[in-house]
Write a protein that holds these residues in place. Structure first.
Motif, short mmCIF file in Angstrom:
data_model
loop_
_atom_site.label_atom_id
_atom_site.label_comp_id
_atom_site.label_asym_id
_atom_site.label_seq_id
_atom_site.Cartn_x
_atom_site.Cartn_y
_atom_site.Cartn_z
N ALA A 206 -42.87 93.70 -6.08
CA ALA A 206 -42.22 94.49 -7.06
C ALA A 206 -40.80 93.99 -7.90
O ALA A 206 -40.40 93.28 -9.31
N ALA A 207 -40.48 93.13 -6.80
CA ALA A 207 -39.24 92.24 -6.65
C ALA A 207 -39.53 90.95 -7.83
O ALA A 207 -38.72 90.55 -8.89
N LYS A 208 -40.07 90.47 -7.29
CA LYS A 208 -41.07 88.88 -7.82
C LYS A 208 -41.06 89.39 -8.96
O LYS A 208 -40.92 88.30 -9.74
N ALA A 209 -41.84 90.24 -9.61
CA ALA A 209 -42.24 90.34 -10.45
C ALA A 209 -41.87 90.99 -11.72
O ALA A 209 -42.01 90.31 -12.91
N ALA A 210 -40.14 91.48 -11.69
CA ALA A 210 -39.58 91.65 -12.19
C ALA A 210 -38.87 90.32 -13.43
O ALA A 210 -38.51 89.14 -11.82
N PRO A 211 -38.37 90.69 -14.18
CA PRO A 211 -38.08 89.78 -15.24
C PRO A 211 -37.07 89.16 -14.66
O PRO A 211 -36.20 87.85 -15.36
N TYR A 212 -36.03 89.21 -14.47
CA TYR A 212 -34.51 88.67 -14.31
C TYR A 212 -34.71 88.66 -12.80
O TYR A 212 -32.87 88.55 -12.20
N THR A 213 -35.20 88.53 -11.56
CA THR A 213 -34.67 87.96 -10.69
C THR A 213 -35.49 86.41 -10.49
O THR A 213 -36.68 85.71 -11.65
N SER A 214 -35.02 84.97 -9.85
CA SER A 214 -34.61 83.69 -9.81
C SER A 214 -36.66 83.42 -9.11
O SER A 214 -36.05 84.17 -8.18
N PRO A 215 -37.14 82.52 -9.92
CA PRO A 215 -38.00 82.17 -8.96
C PRO A 215 -37.41 82.26 -7.60
O PRO A 215 -36.32 81.42 -7.24
N ASP A 216 -38.30 81.82 -6.55
CA ASP A 216 -38.16 81.94 -5.27
C ASP A 216 -37.66 79.77 -5.41
O ASP A 216 -38.44 79.45 -5.80
N ASP A 217 -36.94 79.25 -4.31
CA ASP A 217 -36.66 77.91 -4.17
C ASP A 217 -37.14 77.86 -2.55
O ASP A 217 -36.97 77.99 -1.93
N ALA A 218 -36.59 76.84 -2.38
CA ALA A 218 -36.42 75.93 -0.57
C ALA A 218 -35.09 76.89 -0.02
O ALA A 218 -35.18 76.81 1.02
N SER A 233 -34.30 107.69 8.99
CA SER A 233 -34.18 106.58 8.10
C SER A 233 -34.07 105.22 9.41
O SER A 233 -33.84 105.56 10.00
N LEU A 234 -35.05 104.40 8.69
CA LEU A 234 -34.82 103.31 8.94
C LEU A 234 -33.84 102.68 7.33
O LEU A 234 -34.85 102.69 6.21
N LYS A 235 -33.03 101.64 8.14
CA LYS A 235 -31.78 101.13 6.83
C LYS A 235 -32.99 99.67 6.62
O LYS A 235 -33.06 98.84 7.26
N PHE A 236 -32.53 99.60 5.41
CA PHE A 236 -33.28 97.88 4.81
C PHE A 236 -32.46 98.09 3.44
O PHE A 236 -31.82 97.94 3.29
N GLU A 237 -32.44 95.99 3.62
CA GLU A 237 -31.64 95.15 2.62
C GLU A 237 -32.83 95.18 1.34
O GLU A 237 -33.35 93.87 2.05
N LEU A 238 -33.29 95.38 0.08
CA LEU A 238 -33.74 93.76 -0.98
C LEU A 238 -32.56 92.86 -1.08
O LEU A 238 -31.43 92.99 -1.39
N VAL A 239 -32.32 91.66 -1.30
CA VAL A 239 -31.90 90.30 -0.65
C VAL A 239 -32.37 89.42 -1.61
O VAL A 239 -33.58 89.06 -1.42
N VAL A 240 -32.09 89.49 -2.88
CA VAL A 240 -32.40 88.70 -3.82
C VAL A 240 -31.49 87.58 -4.95
O VAL A 240 -30.27 88.15 -5.09
N TRP A 241 -31.78 86.95 -5.39
CA TRP A 241 -31.07 86.13 -5.81
C TRP A 241 -31.66 86.47 -7.78
O TRP A 241 -32.68 85.91 -8.07
N PRO A 242 -30.94 87.30 -8.43
CA PRO A 242 -30.76 87.68 -9.94
C PRO A 242 -30.42 86.71 -11.26
O PRO A 242 -30.33 85.77 -10.10
N THR A 243 -31.50 86.74 -11.92
CA THR A 243 -30.74 84.95 -12.90
C THR A 243 -29.06 85.37 -12.95
O THR A 243 -28.54 86.28 -13.44
N VAL A 244 -28.64 84.02 -13.76
CA VAL A 244 -27.19 84.05 -14.43
C VAL A 244 -27.21 85.54 -15.17
O VAL A 244 -25.75 85.81 -15.38
#
Length: 342
Positions: A206-218, A233-244
């Protein structure tokens, strides 16, 4: 022959400072030069501002040119105007120095902000278009760096006027320095027993399909981290790079990812936990243990387990049953018949 009144008025002496004298004609010419310089500075500033709005990539460089040209025209115009009035600037050096000390003591805050503004323009650590966070928590996009203060506009279209010295002397977070994005961490939880790989796949998809997420690189790529255990509960974090562009709206991007995660978990059938409490009753009406259960016409757990063990002799674990075979080609043994009821 009678004297020309205009020539007489032009040479009429208004003020005398040492060997220099200020006449009406000199004063008029000096004021005209200063006015022309101010008009030229305003005109050039307006032209460069329009050019800066069209050239998004070179906006910071054009802003520096705009400020240097504006300040330079004003300084040159004032200097030329004073010289045209007849004032000897060299003879005013001592007087100007004494006045400058007094003015500097009285206006040291303004002078400090002006010097800080010049530093901001040339160092470009904070430039027009950057998204910054102030020491008091205020956040917004830098719209203008003036001679004394900087105007910052928040995402709620509210303008914050910040003295330039605050941006130079205090700790300011520039989220888009050098036009780069930043990493965002969005926490979320799932119920105990949730499939971690299923959680990761659903949220990342879902995160990678969002238009405000930067494409993955190295170096920069979206990830899901399991960071701990909660009470239920189990605690998670989505670690993501949004666009500028998305980084400039932190509240909106955080809410957008939270909404996206909720939709992804519900779509994958992953349970979102709610607080749970187990209540154990030790006594009832003065009775404890099996006596209390008997009073409620309930069967103890140990007795239920024993009955279930007797009633279900076969195993439901197909792999365990397959391991009981000595010959792999041998057909699985049928489960023993249940005991006859007496």
């Amino acid at each position: 022959m009678a004297a020309n009144p205009l020539r007489t008025l032009d040479s009429f002496e208004l003020l005398k400072l040492g060997k220099a004298s200020v006449t009406v004609g000199g004063l008029a010419a000096g004021v005209l030069i200063v006015a022309v310089a101010l008009f030229a500075a305003r005109l050039s500033s307006a032209g460069l501002r329009r050019l800066r709005e069209r050239a998004a990539g070179d906006a910071a460089s054009l802003y520096i040119v705009e400020k240097v040209l504006t300040y330079g025209l004003v300084i040159i115009g004032v200097t030329a105007g004073l010289s045209t009035m007849g004032l000897d600037l060299t003879s005013l050096a001592v007087f100007a120095g004494a006045v400058g000390v007094g003015v500097g003591l009285g206006l040291q805050g303004i002078i400090k902000d002006f010097a800080s503004g010049v530093s901001l323009v040339f160092e470009r650590l904070v430039a027009v278009g950057d998204f910054v966070e102030l020491p008091n928590g205020g956040r917004g996009v830098v719209h203008e760096i003036g001679p004394r203060a900087t105007r910052i506009r928040t995402n709620d279209s509210t303008d914050i006027i910040v003295p330039n010295s605050v941006l130079v002397n205090d700790q300011v977070i520039n989220w888009t320095l050098r036009n780069t994005n930043r990493r965002l961490r969005v926490p979320f939880v799932t119920a105990f027993g949730s499939d971690k790989n299923k959680v990761r796949e659903a949220v990342l998809k879902a995160a990678k399909a969002a238009p405000y997420t930067s494409p993955d690189d190295a170096v920069r790529r979206a990830q899901v981290w399991l960071v701990g255990y909660g009470e239920s509960s189990l605690k998670f974090e989505l670690v993501v790079w949004p666009t500028v562009e998305a980084v400039r709206r932190p509240a909106a991007i955080y809410a957008a990812y939270t909404w996206l995660i909720d939709d992804a978990l519900r779509g994958a059938g992953i349970e979102i936990p709610y607080p749970q409490r187990d209540i154990r009753v030790r006594g009832l009406f003065g009775e404890e243990g099996e006596d209390a259960l008997t009073s409620l016409k309930l069967e103890p757990a140990a007795r239920r387990r024993k009955a279930a063990k007797v009633a279900k002799p076969g195993s439901s674990n197909d792999a365990a049953a397959d391991l009981e075979r000595e010959d792999p080609d041998e057909m699985p043994k049928p489960p023993p018949p249940p005991p006859a009821k007496t």
